[in-house]
Write a protein that holds these residues in place. Structure first.
Motif, PDB file in Angstrom:
ATOM      1  N   MET A 286      37.696  35.866  45.895  1.00 50.16           N
ATOM      2  CA  MET A 286      36.306  35.801  45.429  1.00 50.16           C
ATOM      3  C   MET A 286      36.166  36.182  43.951  1.00 50.16           C
ATOM      4  O   MET A 286      35.121  35.955  43.355  1.00 50.16           O
ATOM      5  CB  MET A 286      35.429  36.725  46.285  1.00 50.16           C
ATOM      6  CG  MET A 286      35.400  36.366  47.777  1.00 50.16           C
ATOM      7  SD  MET A 286      34.784  34.707  48.090  1.00 50.16           S
ATOM      8  CE  MET A 286      33.079  34.892  47.646  1.00 50.16           C
ATOM      9  N   MET A 287      37.208  36.761  43.371  1.00 46.80           N
ATOM     10  CA  MET A 287      37.157  37.188  41.975  1.00 46.80           C
ATOM     11  C   MET A 287      37.205  35.970  41.049  1.00 46.80           C
ATOM     12  O   MET A 287      37.940  35.023  41.298  1.00 46.80           O
ATOM     13  CB  MET A 287      38.330  38.130  41.661  1.00 46.80           C
ATOM     14  CG  MET A 287      38.318  38.685  40.246  1.00 46.80           C
ATOM     15  SD  MET A 287      39.662  39.860  39.951  1.00 46.80           S
ATOM     16  CE  MET A 287      38.942  41.334  40.649  1.00 46.80           C
ATOM     17  N   THR A 288      36.399  36.019  39.988  1.00 42.72           N
ATOM     18  CA  THR A 288      36.420  34.933  39.005  1.00 42.72           C
ATOM     19  C   THR A 288      37.455  35.230  37.927  1.00 42.72           C
ATOM     20  O   THR A 288      37.894  36.381  37.766  1.00 42.72           O
ATOM     21  CB  THR A 288      35.038  34.775  38.333  1.00 42.72           C
ATOM     22  OG1 THR A 288      34.771  35.946  37.549  1.00 42.72           O
ATOM     23  CG2 THR A 288      33.927  34.552  39.361  1.00 42.72           C
ATOM     24  N   VAL A 289      37.821  34.195  37.189  1.00 47.50           N
ATOM     25  CA  VAL A 289      38.771  34.375  36.083  1.00 47.50           C
ATOM     26  C   VAL A 289      38.177  35.343  35.064  1.00 47.50           C
ATOM     27  O   VAL A 289      38.884  36.210  34.540  1.00 47.50           O
ATOM     28  CB  VAL A 289      39.130  33.015  35.427  1.00 47.50           C
ATOM     29  CG1 VAL A 289      39.917  33.225  34.146  1.00 47.50           C
ATOM     30  CG2 VAL A 289      39.905  32.148  36.403  1.00 47.50           C
ATOM     31  N   LYS A 290      36.902  35.230  34.798  1.00 43.04           N
ATOM     32  CA  LYS A 290      36.259  36.141  33.837  1.00 43.04           C
ATOM     33  C   LYS A 290      36.376  37.590  34.300  1.00 43.04           C
ATOM     34  O   LYS A 290      36.694  38.468  33.504  1.00 43.04           O
ATOM     35  CB  LYS A 290      34.786  35.778  33.636  1.00 43.04           C
ATOM     36  CG  LYS A 290      34.052  36.787  32.750  1.00 43.04           C
ATOM     37  CD  LYS A 290      32.958  36.179  31.974  1.00 43.04           C
ATOM     38  CE  LYS A 290      32.183  37.126  31.092  1.00 43.04           C
ATOM     39  NZ  LYS A 290      32.867  38.197  30.459  1.00 43.04           N
ATOM     40  N   GLU A 291      36.119  37.840  35.582  1.00 40.83           N
ATOM     41  CA  GLU A 291      36.227  39.205  36.113  1.00 40.83           C
ATOM     42  C   GLU A 291      37.664  39.728  36.000  1.00 40.83           C
ATOM     43  O   GLU A 291      37.879  40.870  35.604  1.00 40.83           O
ATOM     44  CB  GLU A 291      35.780  39.245  37.574  1.00 40.83           C
ATOM     45  CG  GLU A 291      34.287  39.030  37.758  1.00 40.83           C
ATOM     46  CD  GLU A 291      33.890  38.824  39.210  1.00 40.83           C
ATOM     47  OE1 GLU A 291      32.726  39.116  39.542  1.00 40.83           O
ATOM     48  OE2 GLU A 291      34.731  38.365  40.014  1.00 40.83           O
ATOM     49  N   ALA A 292      38.634  38.894  36.331  1.00 40.38           N
ATOM     50  CA  ALA A 292      40.034  39.314  36.270  1.00 40.38           C
ATOM     51  C   ALA A 292      40.469  39.587  34.833  1.00 40.38           C
ATOM     52  O   ALA A 292      41.128  40.591  34.558  1.00 40.38           O
ATOM     53  CB  ALA A 292      40.937  38.258  36.905  1.00 40.38           C
ATOM     54  N   THR A 293      40.081  38.709  33.917  1.00 36.69           N
ATOM     55  CA  THR A 293      40.489  38.907  32.520  1.00 36.69           C
ATOM     56  C   THR A 293      39.777  40.105  31.902  1.00 36.69           C
ATOM     57  O   THR A 293      40.390  40.850  31.130  1.00 36.69           O
ATOM     58  CB  THR A 293      40.252  37.632  31.673  1.00 36.69           C
ATOM     59  OG1 THR A 293      38.882  37.218  31.788  1.00 36.69           O
ATOM     60  CG2 THR A 293      41.179  36.508  32.113  1.00 36.69           C
ATOM     61  N   ASP A 294      38.522  40.305  32.253  1.00 33.84           N
ATOM     62  CA  ASP A 294      37.805  41.492  31.762  1.00 33.84           C
ATOM     63  C   ASP A 294      38.483  42.765  32.262  1.00 33.84           C
ATOM     64  O   ASP A 294      38.659  43.723  31.506  1.00 33.84           O
ATOM     65  CB  ASP A 294      36.341  41.478  32.219  1.00 33.84           C
ATOM     66  CG  ASP A 294      35.478  40.494  31.446  1.00 33.84           C
ATOM     67  OD1 ASP A 294      35.959  39.937  30.429  1.00 33.84           O
ATOM     68  OD2 ASP A 294      34.330  40.250  31.879  1.00 33.84           O
ATOM     69  N   LYS A 295      38.862  42.751  33.528  1.00 38.22           N
ATOM     70  CA  LYS A 295      39.507  43.926  34.122  1.00 38.22           C
ATOM     71  C   LYS A 295      40.851  44.212  33.451  1.00 38.22           C
ATOM     72  O   LYS A 295      41.249  45.367  33.300  1.00 38.22           O
ATOM     73  CB  LYS A 295      39.696  43.703  35.623  1.00 38.22           C
ATOM     74  CG  LYS A 295      40.003  44.934  36.392  1.00 38.22           C
ATOM     75  CD  LYS A 295      39.876  44.680  37.888  1.00 38.22           C
ATOM     76  CE  LYS A 295      39.846  46.001  38.609  1.00 38.22           C
ATOM     77  NZ  LYS A 295      39.556  45.861  40.015  1.00 38.22           N
TER      78      LYS A 295
END
Length: 147
Positions: A34-43
């Motif tokens: 469910m995680m987006t690429v934006k969420e993963a890269t921000d993290k």
């Protein structure tokens, strides 16, 4: 289509931090669908453009090696039982030994060429290599080939 593509095996300390973070972002995305690429890269602290630039070009060594053969060259002390300990580590990680060749020891050191097959249930290859390297009496270990 790319021609003459070359692959390298490098230790993690030689890999730029951004590439390590791309691998981590890919791991996060795999773990949480469910995680987006934006969420993963921000993290992970990288830009989405960095992620997309490198995502197909870097992966942990063990991820790509399932069902493949690895050839190791190992410098080993000529001590009773050390080869058995080394092979026990390979067995612990459920890798299949294909070939093993040991040279006659010179000055108390022998060279072992060990070809192993990485199976579906083989553990983390990086940890296997690290554990072999950590054995008392192992002087050097190199990955010579991956097929």
């Amino acid at each position: 289509m790319e021609q003459n593509v070359k692959y390298y095996v490098v230790k993690d300390k030689a890999v730029p931090e951004v590439l390590i973070k791309v691998v981590e972002a890919k791991r996060l995305l795999t773990a949480d669908k469910m995680m987006t690429v934006k969420e993963a890269t921000d993290k992970c602290g990288i830009s989405r453009s960095s992620f997309y630039k490198y995502k197909d070009d870097i992966f942990p060594f063990d991820d790509s090696s399932k069902g493949r053969n690895i050839t190791l060259s190992i410098q080993i002390s000529d001590e009773p039982g050390l080869l058995s300990e080394l092979l026990a580590v390979v067995a612990k990680y459920h890798a299949n030994i294909l070939t093993i060749h040991q040279t006659i020891p010179v000055s108390g050191v022998a060279t072992i060429s060990l070809s192993i097959e990485i199976l579906k249930d083989t553990g983390d290859l990086s940890k296997l290599v690290y554990e072999i390297r950590s054995l008392e009496g192992i002087f050097d270990i190199k990955i010579l080939a991956r097929e």
